[in-house]
Write a protein that holds these residues in place. Structure first.
Motif, mmCIF file in Angstrom:
data_model
loop_
_atom_site.group_PDB
_atom_site.id
_atom_site.type_symbol
_atom_site.label_atom_id
_atom_site.label_comp_id
_atom_site.label_asym_id
_atom_site.label_seq_id
_atom_site.Cartn_x
_atom_site.Cartn_y
_atom_site.Cartn_z
ATOM 1 N N MET A 7 26.026 -55.432 -6.922
ATOM 2 C CA MET A 7 27.451 -55.732 -6.247
ATOM 3 C C MET A 7 28.393 -55.602 -7.614
ATOM 4 S SD MET A 7 27.701 -56.717 -3.393
ATOM 5 C CE MET A 7 29.329 -57.287 -3.593
ATOM 6 N N PHE A 8 28.270 -56.224 -8.683
ATOM 7 C CA PHE A 8 29.434 -55.894 -9.697
ATOM 8 C C PHE A 8 28.836 -54.630 -10.327
ATOM 9 C CE2 PHE A 8 31.586 -59.673 -9.944
ATOM 10 C CZ PHE A 8 31.172 -60.641 -9.044
ATOM 11 N N ARG A 9 29.769 -54.090 -10.829
ATOM 12 C CA ARG A 9 29.443 -52.967 -11.979
ATOM 13 C C ARG A 9 28.649 -52.984 -12.909
ATOM 14 N NH1 ARG A 9 32.891 -49.154 -9.531
ATOM 15 N NH2 ARG A 9 34.709 -49.718 -9.001
ATOM 16 N N GLY A 10 27.435 -52.325 -12.993
ATOM 17 C CA GLY A 10 26.482 -52.589 -13.962
ATOM 18 C C GLY A 10 25.642 -53.715 -13.658
ATOM 19 N N SER A 11 25.324 -53.950 -12.479
ATOM 20 C CA SER A 11 24.610 -55.133 -11.718
ATOM 21 C C SER A 11 22.889 -54.749 -12.361
ATOM 22 C CB SER A 11 24.681 -55.358 -10.562
ATOM 23 O OG SER A 11 24.231 -54.280 -9.703
ATOM 24 N N ARG A 12 22.539 -53.748 -12.569
ATOM 25 C CA ARG A 12 21.061 -53.392 -12.909
ATOM 26 C C ARG A 12 20.953 -53.816 -14.306
ATOM 27 N NH1 ARG A 12 17.485 -53.230 -9.252
ATOM 28 N NH2 ARG A 12 16.353 -52.148 -10.562
ATOM 29 N N ASP A 13 20.707 -54.937 -14.522
ATOM 30 C CA ASP A 13 20.779 -55.612 -15.988
ATOM 31 C C ASP A 13 19.544 -55.122 -16.688
ATOM 32 O OD1 ASP A 13 18.822 -58.205 -15.506
ATOM 33 O OD2 ASP A 13 20.144 -57.319 -13.749
ATOM 34 N N GLN A 14 19.577 -55.062 -17.899
ATOM 35 C CA GLN A 14 18.371 -54.728 -18.674
ATOM 36 C C GLN A 14 17.243 -55.592 -18.298
ATOM 37 O OE1 GLN A 14 19.549 -54.738 -22.604
ATOM 38 N NE2 GLN A 14 21.033 -53.097 -22.468
ATOM 39 N N ILE A 74 36.988 -54.525 1.378
ATOM 40 C CA ILE A 74 36.916 -55.021 0.114
ATOM 41 C C ILE A 74 35.804 -54.380 -0.701
ATOM 42 C CG2 ILE A 74 36.584 -57.054 -1.530
ATOM 43 C CD1 ILE A 74 38.478 -58.674 0.253
ATOM 44 N N LEU A 75 34.508 -54.360 0.052
ATOM 45 C CA LEU A 75 33.342 -53.775 -0.301
ATOM 46 C C LEU A 75 33.516 -52.218 -0.435
ATOM 47 C CD1 LEU A 75 30.503 -55.424 1.360
ATOM 48 C CD2 LEU A 75 31.130 -55.679 -0.807
ATOM 49 N N TYR A 76 34.216 -51.711 0.461
ATOM 50 C CA TYR A 76 34.642 -50.152 0.178
ATOM 51 C C TYR A 76 35.643 -49.808 -0.633
ATOM 52 C CZ TYR A 76 36.134 -45.634 1.804
ATOM 53 O OH TYR A 76 36.483 -44.103 1.736
ATOM 54 N N ARG A 77 36.592 -50.611 -1.059
ATOM 55 C CA ARG A 77 37.594 -50.491 -2.021
ATOM 56 C C ARG A 77 37.099 -50.592 -3.536
ATOM 57 N NH1 ARG A 77 41.936 -54.191 -1.515
ATOM 58 N NH2 ARG A 77 42.644 -53.373 -3.661
ATOM 59 N N GLY A 78 36.063 -51.662 -3.570
ATOM 60 C CA GLY A 78 35.440 -51.918 -4.776
ATOM 61 C C GLY A 78 35.835 -53.115 -5.547
ATOM 62 N N THR A 79 37.076 -53.564 -5.338
ATOM 63 C CA THR A 79 37.679 -54.559 -6.129
ATOM 64 C C THR A 79 38.489 -55.788 -5.117
ATOM 65 O OG1 THR A 79 39.516 -54.916 -7.718
ATOM 66 C CG2 THR A 79 39.870 -53.225 -6.195
ATOM 67 N N ILE A 80 38.428 -56.869 -5.766
ATOM 68 C CA ILE A 80 39.282 -57.880 -4.910
ATOM 69 C C ILE A 80 40.126 -58.889 -5.923
ATOM 70 C CG2 ILE A 80 37.348 -59.585 -5.433
ATOM 71 C CD1 ILE A 80 38.175 -61.068 -2.649
ATOM 72 N N GLU A 81 41.561 -58.728 -5.595
ATOM 73 C CA GLU A 81 42.524 -59.255 -6.364
ATOM 74 C C GLU A 81 42.788 -60.893 -6.078
ATOM 75 O OE1 GLU A 81 43.963 -57.778 -8.540
ATOM 76 O OE2 GLU A 81 43.541 -55.491 -8.312
ATOM 77 N N LEU A 82 43.330 -61.410 -6.812
ATOM 78 C CA LEU A 82 43.603 -62.897 -6.498
ATOM 79 C C LEU A 82 44.374 -63.013 -5.130
ATOM 80 C CD1 LEU A 82 43.675 -65.897 -7.351
ATOM 81 C CD2 LEU A 82 46.035 -65.334 -8.600
ATOM 82 N N GLY A 83 45.270 -62.220 -4.585
ATOM 83 C CA GLY A 83 45.889 -62.367 -3.445
ATOM 84 C C GLY A 83 45.080 -62.115 -2.411
ATOM 85 N N GLU A 84 44.067 -61.385 -2.372
ATOM 86 C CA GLU A 84 43.128 -61.230 -1.497
ATOM 87 C C GLU A 84 42.081 -62.242 -1.447
ATOM 88 O OE1 GLU A 84 42.924 -56.232 -1.653
ATOM 89 O OE2 GLU A 84 41.539 -57.347 -3.121
#
Length: 544
Positions: free
Chosen positions: A1-8, A175-185
């Protein structure tokens, strides 16, 4: 879900069994723990490698216990105190239903989502749980209600709830399609729920006015005295029947002479979670489940006060309520943020738990000396606020443990957090609502059950994503960067959207009558969704 979610830390299963403990200890990602325990170290370091399956089995049993604690805390403590607060504030049933009652019913889902969104490694659990619970409730629970009691649903409330839920799902999809969520959203999620609450209130007001107007027209020509008399007689009949049906008021259980219990007897009876009359009437399955839950209930009774407005004395238990002033602050200190402040020393000398213990002991002594066993004090309602705070902190702490434990299971079983969220976490948080709604339908209130289905998941979606991302934004001071966890996320969102669209189209075509055939269709839809999700997870279904 977050960028780089495949942690080590996910790579631990690629290492030989003998080296996994050293890998977990030396990898920084494996040390990022939000709960009380590091479950990865428990699995790979507690017992020898060949006994790791035993450790995983014990952890799964512990997960079941955590779900039981979540359900008990929400149903026995969180909801009653919220009901007492709403009664004290004199809120209408509609406002209380879509605010306090929704928060009480959805507390495990909302707190689990907030905890999951607060960490990049577990964000997939939040999306999987919210979307998975949405599909489960709108298909399995709604289908079960239709199978048990076919009925005609109230058209306007049904369409209102489905439209608002579709708006929430579509917003999350964008929001999932855009890949980001701001404070206003993020604030928009909370604002959409405020609009939903306002719509419910306005709808109820319009409906009541129309009902009152039609009733006045029908009763035109009747004398006011006759109407008042019939109304009063109906009230008396209902009241007498309610009293006679309630075993608490049955004559054989009333004492012949008034008596006053001793303080020790009140304390012991308050800590007894078993009703002996109900125990004798119940089946052996109920007794077995009660025997398992009883120790947990006793611990919770010791820590969390409960104010019950439906009882004559509002559940006033003088010795136990005095003890709550000591135990409740301690529980808050020891469980807040998974015990981060439990061993904290102020200026290196005074522990925080001692600072919470002393004022509580003084207040408890003052309450005990100024109150009586048989009469609650005027400020007794304030204990509902204390019970609400303690139960909320405890639910948050248990939710953190559940999320950490599910993340460990995802690493060990090589499953994504999303599929764990849509299965284990969604089922664990929704199974109680499923049985409750079906039971309500079986008792003859299917409309109430179907309203609870949709009203609760709207709250869970908007508050789960809204508060979870809001906390994350305040922690990082940046917008939350989201990245869909492959095709599975779109299968989830598409299935939930499709189930809502089918309900929005099919139910009006059936003239808002939910038949058993429609219930079977919903159950088959969930089975197809679950099969598609699991096939996607294991790579059988993939993008070309």
């Amino acid at each position: 879900m977050f960028r780089g979610s495949r942690d080590q830390c996910d790579l631990v299963m690629n290492v030989s069994a003998a080296d996994r403990c050293a890998f977990v200890k030396s990898t920084e990602d494996c040390g990022l723990v939000d709960g009380f325990l590091s479950y990865l170290r428990l699995v790979f370091c507690l017992l020898p490698p060949h006994l790791s399956p035993l450790t995983v089995t014990l952890c799964m049993f512990w997960l079941l216990c955590l779900f039981v604690v979540l359900g008990l805390t929400a149903s026995k403590f969180f909801c009653p105190n919220l009901s007492a607060i709403s009664t004290t504030l004199r809120l209408t049933h509609n406002v209380a239903g879509v605010t306090f009652l929704a928060l009480g019913n959805g507390a495990p889902d909302v707190f689990s989502a907030m905890v999951a969104f607060s960490h990049p490694h577990t964000a997939g659990l939040a999306v999987g749980a919210l979307f998975g619970a949405g599909v489960f409730v709108t298909t399995v629970v709604a289908g079960g209600v239709a199978l048990v009691k076919p009925f005609t649903v109230a058209s306007r409330p049904f369409l209102r709830d489905v439209i608002f839920y579709m708006a929430a799902v579509f917003w999350t999809f964008l929001i999932l399609y855009r890949g980001t969520i701001e404070l206003g959203e993020t604030l928009g999620y909370l604002g959409l729920y405020a609009i939903y609450v306002f719509t419910v209130i306005i709808s109820a007001y319009i409906y009541n006015r129309q009902k009152h107007s039609s009733h006045t027209t029908i009763q035109n020509g009747s004398s006011t005295l006759t109407d008042t008399g019939s109304s009063d007689s109906d009230t008396e009949v209902l009241s007498s029947s309610a009293v006679s049906d309630d075993p608490e008021y049955e004559e054989e259980y009333r004492p012949l002479l008034p008596y006053s219990s001793s303080t020790s007897h009140i304390l012991l009876s308050s800590l007894n979670p078993v009703d002996l009359r109900k125990w004798r009437r119940s089946s052996w399955r109920w007794r077995l489940l009660k025997a398992v839950r009883a120790p947990l209930e006793v611990l919770l009774l010791l820590c969390i006060p409960v104010v019950d407005p439906d009882q004559e004395d509002r559940n006033w238990r003088r010795p136990l309520n005095c003890l709550h002033l000591v135990t409740a602050p301690l529980v808050c200190v020891l469980t807040f943020q998974s015990g981060a402040y439990g061993t904290y020393l102020i200026q290196g000398q005074v522990p925080v738990w001692l600072l919470a213990l002393l004022p509580g002991a003084l207040l408890a002594a003052a309450m005990y000396c100024t109150t009586a066993n048989d009469r609650p004090p005027p400020y007794h309602s304030l204990l509902a606020l204390l019970g609400f705070v303690v139960s909320a902190v405890l639910i948050s702490a248990v939710a953190s443990e559940v999320v950490s434990l599910l993340h460990m299971l995802g690493v060990v079983l090589s499953l994504s957090n999303t599929v764990l969220g849509l299965t284990v976490l969604a089922w664990g948080n929704s199974i109680g609502d499923c049985f409750a709604d079906i039971t309500i339908a079986r008792q003859g209130y299917p409309r109430m059950a179907i309203s609870a289905c949709f009203g609760g998941i709207i709250f869970n979606m908007l508050f789960g994503v809204g508060l979870g991302c809001l906390v994350r934004i305040f922690q990082t001071h940046n917008a939350v960067q989201l990245e869909p966890a492959g095709l599975l996320t779109w299968v989830l969102a598409g299935s939930l959207g499709l189930s809502l669209v089918l309900s929005f189209v099919t139910v009006p075509l059936c003239r808002f009558h939910l038949s058993r055939a429609y219930g079977v269709f919903l159950l088959l839809f969930y089975a197809a969704f679950l099969a598609a999700a699991l096939l996607t997870e294991f790579g059988t279904i993939r993008l070309p």
